[in-house]
Design a protein around this motif. Structure first.
Motif, PDB file in Angstrom:
ATOM      1  N   VAL A 129      20.590  46.728  59.456  1.00  0.00           N
ATOM      2  CA  VAL A 129      21.446  46.945  58.282  1.00  0.00           C
ATOM      3  C   VAL A 129      22.781  47.483  58.752  1.00  0.00           C
ATOM      4  O   VAL A 129      22.842  48.581  59.323  1.00  0.00           O
ATOM      5  CB  VAL A 129      20.787  47.947  57.302  1.00  0.00           C
ATOM      6  N   THR A 130      23.832  46.708  58.538  1.00  0.00           N
ATOM      7  CA  THR A 130      25.148  47.142  58.998  1.00  0.00           C
ATOM      8  C   THR A 130      26.214  46.838  57.955  1.00  0.00           C
ATOM      9  O   THR A 130      26.110  45.896  57.170  1.00  0.00           O
ATOM     10  CB  THR A 130      25.547  46.476  60.316  1.00  0.00           C
ATOM     11  N   LEU A 131      27.254  47.657  57.997  1.00  0.00           N
ATOM     12  CA  LEU A 131      28.460  47.460  57.213  1.00  0.00           C
ATOM     13  C   LEU A 131      29.637  47.565  58.163  1.00  0.00           C
ATOM     14  O   LEU A 131      29.678  48.486  58.988  1.00  0.00           O
ATOM     15  CB  LEU A 131      28.579  48.526  56.124  1.00  0.00           C
ATOM     16  N   GLU A 132      30.577  46.654  58.041  1.00  0.00           N
ATOM     17  CA  GLU A 132      31.728  46.671  58.934  1.00  0.00           C
ATOM     18  C   GLU A 132      33.005  46.494  58.130  1.00  0.00           C
ATOM     19  O   GLU A 132      33.227  45.441  57.531  1.00  0.00           O
ATOM     20  CB  GLU A 132      31.630  45.577  59.987  1.00  0.00           C
ATOM     21  N   GLU A 133      33.839  47.538  58.146  1.00  0.00           N
ATOM     22  CA  GLU A 133      35.105  47.501  57.426  1.00  0.00           C
ATOM     23  C   GLU A 133      36.195  46.879  58.277  1.00  0.00           C
ATOM     24  O   GLU A 133      36.168  46.946  59.512  1.00  0.00           O
ATOM     25  CB  GLU A 133      35.562  48.910  57.022  1.00  0.00           C
ATOM     26  N   SER A 134      37.181  46.328  57.605  1.00  0.00           N
ATOM     27  CA  SER A 134      38.383  45.834  58.261  1.00  0.00           C
ATOM     28  C   SER A 134      39.506  45.819  57.237  1.00  0.00           C
ATOM     29  O   SER A 134      39.266  45.997  56.040  1.00  0.00           O
ATOM     30  CB  SER A 134      38.161  44.433  58.840  1.00  0.00           C
ATOM     31  N   GLY A 135      40.731  45.616  57.726  1.00  0.00           N
ATOM     32  CA  GLY A 135      41.863  45.483  56.827  1.00  0.00           C
ATOM     33  C   GLY A 135      42.779  46.684  56.760  1.00  0.00           C
ATOM     34  O   GLY A 135      43.808  46.636  56.081  1.00  0.00           O
ATOM     35  N   GLY A 136      42.424  47.760  57.440  1.00  0.00           N
ATOM     36  CA  GLY A 136      43.303  48.910  57.433  1.00  0.00           C
ATOM     37  C   GLY A 136      44.567  48.648  58.231  1.00  0.00           C
ATOM     38  O   GLY A 136      44.709  47.619  58.892  1.00  0.00           O
ATOM     39  N   GLY A 137      45.501  49.599  58.155  1.00  0.00           N
ATOM     40  CA  GLY A 137      46.735  49.460  58.905  1.00  0.00           C
ATOM     41  C   GLY A 137      47.781  50.425  58.419  1.00  0.00           C
ATOM     42  O   GLY A 137      47.493  51.362  57.667  1.00  0.00           O
ATOM     43  N   LEU A 138      49.002  50.168  58.862  1.00  0.00           N
ATOM     44  CA  LEU A 138      50.162  50.982  58.502  1.00  0.00           C
ATOM     45  C   LEU A 138      50.987  50.224  57.470  1.00  0.00           C
ATOM     46  O   LEU A 138      51.317  49.055  57.675  1.00  0.00           O
ATOM     47  CB  LEU A 138      50.997  51.280  59.739  1.00  0.00           C
ATOM     48  N   VAL A 139      51.316  50.895  56.383  1.00  0.00           N
ATOM     49  CA  VAL A 139      52.092  50.268  55.320  1.00  0.00           C
ATOM     50  C   VAL A 139      53.047  51.291  54.731  1.00  0.00           C
ATOM     51  O   VAL A 139      52.760  52.499  54.751  1.00  0.00           O
ATOM     52  CB  VAL A 139      51.146  49.687  54.238  1.00  0.00           C
ATOM     53  N   GLN A 140      54.160  50.837  54.223  1.00  0.00           N
ATOM     54  CA  GLN A 140      55.111  51.738  53.579  1.00  0.00           C
ATOM     55  C   GLN A 140      54.638  52.080  52.168  1.00  0.00           C
ATOM     56  O   GLN A 140      53.900  51.307  51.528  1.00  0.00           O
ATOM     57  CB  GLN A 140      56.484  51.101  53.512  1.00  0.00           C
ATOM     58  N   ALA A 141      55.084  53.206  51.692  1.00  0.00           N
ATOM     59  CA  ALA A 141      54.759  53.607  50.324  1.00  0.00           C
ATOM     60  C   ALA A 141      55.193  52.508  49.356  1.00  0.00           C
ATOM     61  O   ALA A 141      56.269  51.915  49.509  1.00  0.00           O
ATOM     62  CB  ALA A 141      55.451  54.918  49.988  1.00  0.00           C
ATOM     63  N   GLY A 142      54.327  52.238  48.386  1.00  0.00           N
ATOM     64  CA  GLY A 142      54.585  51.164  47.440  1.00  0.00           C
ATOM     65  C   GLY A 142      53.970  49.836  47.846  1.00  0.00           C
ATOM     66  O   GLY A 142      53.920  48.903  47.034  1.00  0.00           O
ATOM     67  N   GLY A 143      53.514  49.760  49.075  1.00  0.00           N
ATOM     68  CA  GLY A 143      52.931  48.514  49.575  1.00  0.00           C
ATOM     69  C   GLY A 143      51.473  48.372  49.204  1.00  0.00           C
ATOM     70  O   GLY A 143      50.900  49.188  48.464  1.00  0.00           O
ATOM     71  N   SER A 144      50.868  47.316  49.744  1.00  0.00           N
ATOM     72  CA  SER A 144      49.484  46.978  49.417  1.00  0.00           C
ATOM     73  C   SER A 144      48.680  46.687  50.680  1.00  0.00           C
ATOM     74  O   SER A 144      49.235  46.242  51.692  1.00  0.00           O
ATOM     75  CB  SER A 144      49.431  45.743  48.513  1.00  0.00           C
ATOM     76  N   LEU A 145      47.396  46.936  50.584  1.00  0.00           N
ATOM     77  CA  LEU A 145      46.442  46.555  51.609  1.00  0.00           C
ATOM     78  C   LEU A 145      45.148  46.146  50.925  1.00  0.00           C
ATOM     79  O   LEU A 145      44.827  46.653  49.843  1.00  0.00           O
ATOM     80  CB  LEU A 145      46.146  47.710  52.569  1.00  0.00           C
ATOM     81  N   THR A 146      44.407  45.265  51.576  1.00  0.00           N
ATOM     82  CA  THR A 146      43.084  44.901  51.088  1.00  0.00           C
ATOM     83  C   THR A 146      42.061  45.202  52.173  1.00  0.00           C
ATOM     84  O   THR A 146      42.135  44.647  53.274  1.00  0.00           O
ATOM     85  CB  THR A 146      43.013  43.420  50.717  1.00  0.00           C
ATOM     86  N   LEU A 147      41.144  46.091  51.859  1.00  0.00           N
ATOM     87  CA  LEU A 147      40.058  46.419  52.778  1.00  0.00           C
ATOM     88  C   LEU A 147      38.864  45.522  52.466  1.00  0.00           C
ATOM     89  O   LEU A 147      38.588  45.231  51.301  1.00  0.00           O
ATOM     90  CB  LEU A 147      39.646  47.876  52.635  1.00  0.00           C
ATOM     91  N   SER A 148      38.182  45.108  53.503  1.00  0.00           N
ATOM     92  CA  SER A 148      36.956  44.347  53.308  1.00  0.00           C
ATOM     93  C   SER A 148      35.810  45.038  54.035  1.00  0.00           C
ATOM     94  O   SER A 148      36.031  45.782  54.990  1.00  0.00           O
ATOM     95  CB  SER A 148      37.110  42.910  53.800  1.00  0.00           C
ATOM     96  N   CYS A 149      34.619  44.774  53.561  1.00  0.00           N
ATOM     97  CA  CYS A 149      33.407  45.368  54.128  1.00  0.00           C
ATOM     98  C   CYS A 149      32.356  44.268  54.192  1.00  0.00           C
ATOM     99  O   CYS A 149      31.856  43.822  53.162  1.00  0.00           O
ATOM    100  CB  CYS A 149      32.937  46.522  53.261  1.00  0.00           C
ATOM    101  N   LYS A 150      32.066  43.835  55.411  1.00  0.00           N
ATOM    102  CA  LYS A 150      31.101  42.755  55.612  1.00  0.00           C
ATOM    103  C   LYS A 150      29.730  43.362  55.859  1.00  0.00           C
ATOM    104  O   LYS A 150      29.574  44.213  56.744  1.00  0.00           O
ATOM    105  CB  LYS A 150      31.526  41.911  56.803  1.00  0.00           C
ATOM    106  N   ALA A 151      28.755  42.911  55.089  1.00  0.00           N
ATOM    107  CA  ALA A 151      27.407  43.464  55.181  1.00  0.00           C
ATOM    108  C   ALA A 151      26.452  42.478  55.838  1.00  0.00           C
ATOM    109  O   ALA A 151      26.624  41.259  55.722  1.00  0.00           O
ATOM    110  CB  ALA A 151      26.907  43.814  53.793  1.00  0.00           C
ATOM    111  N   SER A 152      25.451  43.005  56.504  1.00  0.00           N
ATOM    112  CA  SER A 152      24.427  42.155  57.100  1.00  0.00           C
ATOM    113  C   SER A 152      23.128  42.927  57.234  1.00  0.00           C
ATOM    114  O   SER A 152      23.125  44.164  57.283  1.00  0.00           O
ATOM    115  CB  SER A 152      24.874  41.639  58.467  1.00  0.00           C
TER     116      SER A 152
END
Length: 126
Positions: free
Chosen positions: A1-24
């Motif tokens: 049973v695992t969960l793996e996040e991705s999608g983080g990073g550096l962004v300026q205020a007001g910006g957007s990011l999408t995090l994902s979490c892949k499960a298995s």
């Protein structure tokens, strides 16, 4: 049973990011999930939760209207869309699997989650 996040990073205020979490390793559509975060020097904070079948979604007040949690059971993936990011959103973000199958609500209590990802860093610059 695992969960793996991705999608983080550096962004300026007001910006957007999408995090994902892949499960298995388990039946994804049978469980609810949550997103948590840990800001520098602070404790773990519940951010959002989604129930099985996406019938219930909830958010901490500080992200309401800016973050959106969703899931795709066919892809065994959970997402957190983060818009209008603020410097105070800077944290390591974790996805977590609810321990009870077919629970139709969400929970902010870490004791209700039994599997965690490794985390992904989100940094919002001012």
């Amino acid at each position: 049973v695992t969960l793996e996040e991705s999608g983080g990073g550096l962004v300026q205020a007001g910006g957007s990011l999408t995090l994902s979490c892949k499960a298995s390793g388990f039946t994804f559509d049978g469980y609810g999930f949550g997103w948590f975060r840990r800001a520098p020097g602070k404790g773990l904070e519940w951010v959002s939760g989604i129930s099985t079948g996406s019938s219930t979604t909830q958010y901490v007040d500080s992200v309401k209207g800016r973050f959106t949690i969703s899931r795709d059971n066919a892809k065994n993936t959970l997402w957190l869309q983060m818009d209008t990011l603020k410097p105070e959103d800077t944290a390591v973000y974790y996805c977590a699997k609810y321990k009870t199958r077919y629970y139709t609500d969400t929970s902010y209590d870490i004791k209700d989650y039994d599997t965690w990802g490794q985390g992904t860093q989100v940094t919002v610059s001012s």
